[in-house]
Design a protein around this motif. Structure first.
Motif, short mmCIF file in Angstrom:
data_model
loop_
_atom_site.label_atom_id
_atom_site.label_comp_id
_atom_site.label_asym_id
_atom_site.label_seq_id
_atom_site.Cartn_x
_atom_site.Cartn_y
_atom_site.Cartn_z
N ARG A 31 -0.23 18.10 5.50
CA ARG A 31 -1.44 17.54 6.09
C ARG A 31 -1.15 16.38 7.05
O ARG A 31 -2.00 16.04 7.89
CB ARG A 31 -2.37 17.02 4.98
N TRP A 32 0.00 15.76 6.92
CA TRP A 32 0.28 14.55 7.66
C TRP A 32 0.20 14.70 9.18
O TRP A 32 -0.45 13.86 9.85
CB TRP A 32 1.64 14.01 7.23
N PRO A 33 0.81 15.71 9.82
CA PRO A 33 0.76 15.77 11.29
C PRO A 33 -0.67 15.82 11.84
O PRO A 33 -0.99 15.12 12.81
CB PRO A 33 1.53 17.05 11.61
N ALA A 34 -1.53 16.64 11.23
CA ALA A 34 -2.91 16.75 11.71
C ALA A 34 -3.67 15.44 11.52
O ALA A 34 -4.39 14.98 12.43
CB ALA A 34 -3.63 17.89 10.99
N LEU A 35 -3.50 14.81 10.35
CA LEU A 35 -4.20 13.56 10.10
C LEU A 35 -3.71 12.46 11.03
O LEU A 35 -4.51 11.68 11.57
CB LEU A 35 -3.98 13.13 8.64
N LYS A 36 -2.41 12.41 11.27
CA LYS A 36 -1.84 11.40 12.16
C LYS A 36 -2.42 11.53 13.56
O LYS A 36 -2.81 10.55 14.19
CB LYS A 36 -0.32 11.54 12.20
N ALA A 37 -2.54 12.75 14.02
CA ALA A 37 -3.09 12.98 15.36
C ALA A 37 -4.57 12.58 15.43
O ALA A 37 -5.02 11.99 16.42
CB ALA A 37 -2.92 14.46 15.73
N GLN A 38 -5.32 12.91 14.39
CA GLN A 38 -6.75 12.55 14.37
C GLN A 38 -6.96 11.04 14.35
O GLN A 38 -7.82 10.51 15.06
CB GLN A 38 -7.43 13.19 13.15
N ALA A 39 -6.17 10.33 13.53
CA ALA A 39 -6.32 8.88 13.42
C ALA A 39 -5.94 8.20 14.73
O ALA A 39 -6.65 7.29 15.20
CB ALA A 39 -5.47 8.35 12.27
N GLU A 40 -4.82 8.61 15.32
CA GLU A 40 -4.38 7.98 16.57
C GLU A 40 -5.36 8.26 17.70
O GLU A 40 -5.61 7.39 18.54
CB GLU A 40 -2.98 8.46 16.92
N ALA A 41 -5.93 9.47 17.72
CA ALA A 41 -6.92 9.80 18.74
C ALA A 41 -8.17 8.93 18.61
O ALA A 41 -8.83 8.60 19.61
CB ALA A 41 -7.29 11.27 18.66
N ALA A 42 -8.50 8.54 17.36
CA ALA A 42 -9.66 7.69 17.12
C ALA A 42 -9.34 6.20 17.27
O ALA A 42 -10.22 5.36 17.14
CB ALA A 42 -10.20 7.94 15.72
N GLY A 43 -8.06 5.86 17.53
CA GLY A 43 -7.68 4.48 17.77
C GLY A 43 -7.29 3.70 16.54
O GLY A 43 -7.27 2.46 16.58
N TYR A 44 -6.97 4.38 15.43
CA TYR A 44 -6.60 3.69 14.20
C TYR A 44 -5.09 3.72 14.01
O TYR A 44 -4.47 4.78 14.21
CB TYR A 44 -7.25 4.35 12.98
N PRO A 45 -4.47 2.61 13.58
CA PRO A 45 -3.09 2.68 13.13
C PRO A 45 -3.02 3.50 11.84
O PRO A 45 -3.92 3.42 11.00
CB PRO A 45 -2.71 1.22 12.88
N VAL A 46 -1.99 4.30 11.68
CA VAL A 46 -1.94 5.23 10.54
C VAL A 46 -0.55 5.20 9.91
O VAL A 46 0.47 5.10 10.61
CB VAL A 46 -2.33 6.65 10.99
N PHE A 47 -0.52 5.27 8.58
CA PHE A 47 0.73 5.24 7.83
C PHE A 47 0.71 6.35 6.78
O PHE A 47 -0.36 6.71 6.27
CB PHE A 47 0.92 3.90 7.12
N ALA A 48 1.89 6.86 6.45
CA ALA A 48 2.06 7.79 5.34
C ALA A 48 2.92 7.10 4.30
O ALA A 48 4.01 6.62 4.60
CB ALA A 48 2.72 9.08 5.81
N ILE A 49 2.41 7.02 3.07
CA ILE A 49 3.14 6.34 2.01
C ILE A 49 3.09 7.13 0.72
O ILE A 49 2.30 8.09 0.58
CB ILE A 49 2.57 4.93 1.73
N SER A 50 3.89 6.71 -0.21
CA SER A 50 3.78 7.18 -1.59
C SER A 50 3.79 5.94 -2.47
O SER A 50 4.84 5.30 -2.65
CB SER A 50 4.93 8.11 -1.97
N ALA A 51 2.63 5.58 -2.98
CA ALA A 51 2.54 4.40 -3.83
C ALA A 51 3.37 4.58 -5.09
O ALA A 51 3.96 3.62 -5.61
CB ALA A 51 1.08 4.10 -4.18
N ALA A 52 3.43 5.82 -5.59
CA ALA A 52 4.14 6.07 -6.84
C ALA A 52 5.64 5.86 -6.68
O ALA A 52 6.31 5.34 -7.59
CB ALA A 52 3.86 7.48 -7.33
N THR A 53 6.22 6.26 -5.52
CA THR A 53 7.67 6.12 -5.30
C THR A 53 8.01 4.94 -4.41
O THR A 53 9.18 4.73 -4.08
CB THR A 53 8.22 7.40 -4.67
N HIS A 54 7.01 4.17 -4.01
CA HIS A 54 7.16 2.98 -3.15
C HIS A 54 7.54 3.34 -1.71
O HIS A 54 7.88 2.42 -0.94
CB HIS A 54 8.19 1.99 -3.72
#
Length: 435
Positions: free
Chosen positions: A297-320
């Motif tokens: 899901r990450w590539p599509a979400l990253k493109a949508q967020a950047e197109a809307a002008g939001y900084p975007v990050f992918a993380i895993s809170a469980a693995t830090h």
């Protein structure tokens, strides 16, 4: 238990009555008046403190009264002042008049105080009414009633950055990873039932570039939160103080939801509750990137967020994974926001130099209306004059009559059509006109 809003009644102390006393000593049988003044009633204050984090102290007790002043005594002795009441509330408490919704105070710093009910003035003793032609006045003032109000208290957490998102998106896990906070964490929705706070440290304190900020985990919002569905109204208020939002999205496929649709729905709830919330700076975060479905899901979400002008990050809170980079970016963005706020505040100060001066309404202003056959006179000074008059004293009533005439109240009532025998109300006191 987290208790963040309530309604209470506060009553300041009444002023003590003035004394009507005459000296009656062995060698001064006609010594004249020596009645002392009454003491001022105690006032009610609120004070902010860091020692509390909820309003639970006001759940089971809603009535608070300050001590009334003592009456004056002979030999011109004044009555003692009533003790004040200081009510402690957590930092971040907003105080409003319950009847008018008028903002009284927003206490954010420890030690900040505000008076919400002023104690009544003490009445004057008869010694004040003696003149060269009237040397034995049988008149003394009553104490002024203390102010009383219904007050609403609303606690809004003081946090720089707020974590928002659907339940089970991983907000509590992220808070536990980047701060020393230990919120309850479990694999089911609405694990978090109360907001949790933690302090994030970024940079290097020893090198002089360290920076810390308060991060709040706001319990999961759902569709309809702005209308009070779920826990919406209970916790949306806590987002209002934050300067920056980290919008957590669930990257797993547990409920087959589209993360970007979740993002849009939560933002709509923020907008419905307060237009300014949706305009708050946001960082979009896709959590659980350690899962294969989240990686898809990450590539599509990253493109949508950047197109809307939001900084975007992918993380895993469980693995830090990616959490430190996210917190560093949030800290840098927060410092930028604070600098912008300081510049805006400085510009507003300059603009106020040419602003019109607003003057308060004078104390002797009053109004007269007729309500269901009763003439109602409202005004700070006139209500005080009537409430402090001893209506059983002929001299006191004569003085009140002269006072009302000097203030223009008598003429105003006559213009309004008052007749002998009509009821005229001054605050809580009712008199028959011509009495």
């Amino acid at each position: 238990m987290f208790f963040d809003h309530t309604k209470i009644f506060v009553k300041a102390g009444d002023g003590g009555n003035g004394s009507m006393h005459f000296r009656r000593e062995k060698f001064a049988p006609n010594g004249g008046p020596d009645g002392g003044d009454g003491g001022r009633g105690g006032s009610v204050y609120f004070e902010a403190t860091n020692q509390l984090n909820t309003l639970i102290d006001y759940r089971y007790k809603q009535n608070f009264s300050a001590e009334s002043g003592e009456s004056g005594m002979r030999q011109k002795m004044h009555g003692a002042k009533g003790n004040d009441v200081i009510l402690k509330v957590p930092c971040g408490t907003i105080i409003r008049n319950a009847e008018t919704a008028e903002l009284i105070a927003d206490l954010v710093e420890p030690g900040q105080q505000v008076m919400v009910a002023r104690g009544g003035r003490g009445g004057l003793g008869n010694v004040h009414f003696a003149t060269s032609t009237h040397q034995a006045p049988r008149e003394a003032q009553k104490g002024e009633p203390g102010e009383e109000h219904w007050i609403t208290l609303e606690l809004r957490l003081i946090a720089d950055v707020g974590l928002v998102g659907y339940p089970n998106a991983g907000k509590s896990t992220l808070l536990s990873v980047v701060t020393a906070a230990r919120p309850k964490i479990a694999d089911y929705p609405f694990t978090t039932l109360v907001p949790n706070l933690g302090v994030v440290e970024v940079g290097h304190a020893r090198q002089g570039d360290g920076f810390d900020f308060v991060l709040a985990d706001i319990p999961g919002l759902i569709e309809g939160a702005a209308q009070g569905i779920g826990l919406g109204h209970e916790f949306l208020r806590h987002v209002k103080r934050t300067r920056l939002l980290i919008h957590m999205l669930d990257g797993s496929l547990v409920e087959e939801r589209d993360p970007w649709e979740d993002f849009a729905k939560i933002n709509q709830e923020l907008r419905d509750y307060d237009e300014q919330l949706a305009a708050r700076p946001q960082i979009v975060v896709l959590n659980k990137i350690d899962l294969p479905e989240a990686q898809e899901r990450w590539p599509a979400l990253k493109a949508q967020a950047e197109a809307a002008g939001y900084p975007v990050f992918a993380i895993s809170a469980a693995t830090h994974q990616g959490t430190q980079e996210l917190m560093q970016f949030a800290g840098d963005r927060l410092r930028e926001i604070k600098r912008e706020e300081e510049e805006l505040a400085a510009a507003q100060v300059l603009s106020l130099e040419n602003a019109p001066v607003l003057r308060p309404q004078p104390d002797d202003a009053f109004s007269v209306i007729k309500d269901e056959g009763v003439y109602v006179v409202r005004g700070k000074r006139v209500e005080r004059a009537v409430s402090m008059t001893d209506t059983e004293s002929e001299e006191g009533m004569d003085r009140l009559e002269r006072t009302l005439e000097k203030m223009g109240v008598t003429k105003a009532l006559e213009i309004a059509g008052v007749q002998v025998g009509d009821v005229v109300r001054f605050g809580k006191v009712e008199l028959f006109w011509g009495e």
